[in-house]
Design an enzyme around this catalytic site. Structure first.
Site, PDB file in Angstrom:
ATOM      1  N   GLY A   2      -0.908   2.752  22.774  1.00  0.00           N
ATOM      2  CA  GLY A   2      -1.587   2.412  24.175  1.00  0.00           C
ATOM      3  C   GLY A   2      -1.717   0.897  23.747  1.00  0.00           C
ATOM      4  O   GLY A   2      -1.768   0.397  22.679  1.00  0.00           O
ATOM      5  N   HIS A   3      -2.084   0.055  24.807  1.00  0.00           N
ATOM      6  CA  HIS A   3      -2.382  -1.246  24.976  1.00  0.00           C
ATOM      7  C   HIS A   3      -3.927  -1.288  25.913  1.00  0.00           C
ATOM      8  O   HIS A   3      -4.192  -0.118  26.468  1.00  0.00           O
ATOM      9  CB  HIS A   3      -1.480  -2.221  25.352  1.00  0.00           C
ATOM     10  N   LEU A  15       0.811  -1.176  -0.080  1.00  0.00           N
ATOM     11  CA  LEU A  15       0.045   0.093   0.014  1.00  0.00           C
ATOM     12  C   LEU A  15       0.779   1.256  -0.221  1.00  0.00           C
ATOM     13  O   LEU A  15       0.403   2.418   0.230  1.00  0.00           O
ATOM     14  CB  LEU A  15      -0.970  -0.043   1.353  1.00  0.00           C
ATOM     15  N   LYS A  16       2.180   1.139  -0.233  1.00  0.00           N
ATOM     16  CA  LYS A  16       3.048   2.128  -0.223  1.00  0.00           C
ATOM     17  C   LYS A  16       3.364   2.708  -1.717  1.00  0.00           C
ATOM     18  O   LYS A  16       4.084   3.566  -1.827  1.00  0.00           O
ATOM     19  CB  LYS A  16       4.303   1.767   0.462  1.00  0.00           C
ATOM     20  N   ILE A  55      -4.563  -2.467  28.564  1.00  0.00           N
ATOM     21  CA  ILE A  55      -4.426  -1.731  30.003  1.00  0.00           C
ATOM     22  C   ILE A  55      -4.538  -0.048  30.088  1.00  0.00           C
ATOM     23  O   ILE A  55      -4.931   0.311  30.997  1.00  0.00           O
ATOM     24  CB  ILE A  55      -3.177  -2.291  30.729  1.00  0.00           C
ATOM     25  N   ASN A  56      -4.056   0.398  29.194  1.00  0.00           N
ATOM     26  CA  ASN A  56      -3.978   1.611  28.875  1.00  0.00           C
ATOM     27  C   ASN A  56      -5.616   2.423  28.779  1.00  0.00           C
ATOM     28  O   ASN A  56      -5.854   3.421  29.507  1.00  0.00           O
ATOM     29  CB  ASN A  56      -3.202   2.444  28.023  1.00  0.00           C
ATOM     30  N   ASP A 106      -9.760  -4.703  24.123  1.00  0.00           N
ATOM     31  CA  ASP A 106      -9.305  -5.436  22.966  1.00  0.00           C
ATOM     32  C   ASP A 106     -10.815  -6.364  22.255  1.00  0.00           C
ATOM     33  O   ASP A 106     -10.937  -6.105  21.038  1.00  0.00           O
ATOM     34  CB  ASP A 106      -8.294  -6.447  22.828  1.00  0.00           C
TER      35      ASP A 106
END
Length: 387
Positions: free
Chosen positions: A123-124, A59-60, A126-127, A154
């Site tokens: 972030g993940h 996609l670049k 937990i964040n 998630d």
């Protein structure tokens, strides 16, 4: 199949977007995963890809963008996992793709949403839980907050909510004939799936105070907690209602008519329960409570769960040819009329279906070979030339 005919493009990512795509595929949608070239590691990590097909596109470069836009023009749903602005930089933002396909449901799954002061931050799970307020509610009394793996943001507030929102948008499209952009923030999704925890704060029978781990459903009550057994396993107790609590006491060998065993005698009874449960093995307690309606069940690990009688009766866990020794949960809920695809469908290798998918959107064999030779598209196997 319930979602037969629904065409979904899933840009390769981790956790929420693959889970959303799996949910749609499990109920009959045709899901194509868009992989990045030479990124086979991500494909190997994807454990939620059953029943999907894969095309690998660069996609670049302009020719890769052209292939993607051609795919998008025939799709019902697009799911993308990138930080805000990435798709626009690629020339694949919603303004462009919705202009080419008015009915497209353009689904954006990001940590903090498409705007706001955290819009560019990484972030993940937990964040996202931490700023949603949910993490502050999770954990034992007088201990630090404890994140429940990466389920809440998630999967519950992410992939599951995304699938629900997609189906709502598809339903509305039947009337409006228009697609739309869905902006799903995992932080907001976490807060949304915890709505009851916010709206129930004025119920004193649920929230005994403002401290986590000291309330009805978070381990603060002796009749809603887990207890260690003599063989270092655990039993789960959820005897909230008086009739179940009475049965629990009977199973534990305690007199329900003894006032010291009162349901509101929380702290003393918790210590008593801990001491009693340590006297027997999990198997022994299970045999006792299988005969009582006490809301007391064994805490089963992965291996034991698939062998449990009820789970076997319902065939809740199945084995596949790919994972013959590793059971996986069966899709839920069950449909009485709709036939769903078999769960035993292999996950695709990166680019495994590139040529097949390109043919479906009108590319000739010669054009496909050129795209592959120029590395615009990667394929596990070159298409056969026409003779």
């Amino acid at each position: 199949m319930a979602l037969r005919g629904l065409k979904v493009l899933e840009l390769s990512g981790l956790a929420p977007v693959p889970f959303c795509g799996m949910l749609l595929a499990d109920f009959g949608a045709s899901v194509i995963r868009i992989d990045r070239p030479d990124d086979r590691q991500n494909a190997r990590l994807d454990r939620l890809a059953r029943g999907k097909r894969s095309i690998s596109i660069d996609l670049k470069v302009p020719k890769g963008i052209e292939v993607f836009r051609r795919l998008s023009s025939t799709a019902d749903v697009l799911i993308e996992p990138f930080r805000p602005g990435v798709m626009e930089k690629l020339g694949l933002g919603p303004d462009i793709l919705l202009n080419e396909n008015k009915g497209l449901v353009y689904t954006r799954v990001s940590g903090y949403g498409q705007d706001g002061s955290f819009v560019k931050k990484a972030g993940h799970d937990i964040n996202y839980l931490s700023i949603s307020g949910l993490l502050s509610m999770l954990g034992r009394s007088n201990q630090k907050p404890h994140a429940p793996i990466n389920l809440a943001a998630d999967f519950a507030g992410g992939g599951l909510l995304a699938a629900y929102a997609i189906m709502a948008a598809i339903f509305e499209r039947q009337t409006t004939k228009q697609g739309q952009v869905l902006d799903l923030s995992l932080a907001e999704g976490s807060a949304y799936v915890s709505s009851w925890m916010w709206t129930s704060r004025d119920l004193p029978m649920v929230w005994f105070g403002n401290q986590r781990g000291e309330n009805l459903l978070d381990g603060g009550a002796h009749f809603y907690d887990t207890y260690e057994t003599s063989d270092d396993l655990y039993m789960a107790v959820g005897a909230i209602e008086p009739q179940f609590y009475k049965q629990l006491l009977i199973g534990l060998g305690l007199d329900p008519n003894d006032e010291t065993h009162n349901q509101m005698n929380i702290h003393e009874m918790k210590k008593k329960f801990e001491e009693i449960f340590k006297r027997k093995t999990q198997k022994e307690w299970t045999e006792i409570f299988d005969k009582l309606d006490a809301c007391c069940t064994p805490v089963l690990n992965w291996d034991a769960a698939c062998k449990h009688e009820h789970n076997q009766d319902r065939k809740n866990f199945l084995f596949t040819n790919e994972k013959q020794e590793q059971p996986i949960p069966k899709p839920a809920p069950r449909f009485s009329a709709s036939k769903l695809p078999a769960i035993d469908r292999p996950a695709p290798n990166s680019g495994e279906h590139s040529a097949e998918i390109l043919r479906e959107i009108g590319y000739t064999t010669e054009h496909i070979e050129t795209l592959i030779k120029e590395n615009i598209v990667q394929s596990s196997q070159l298409p056969k030339s026409k003779i």
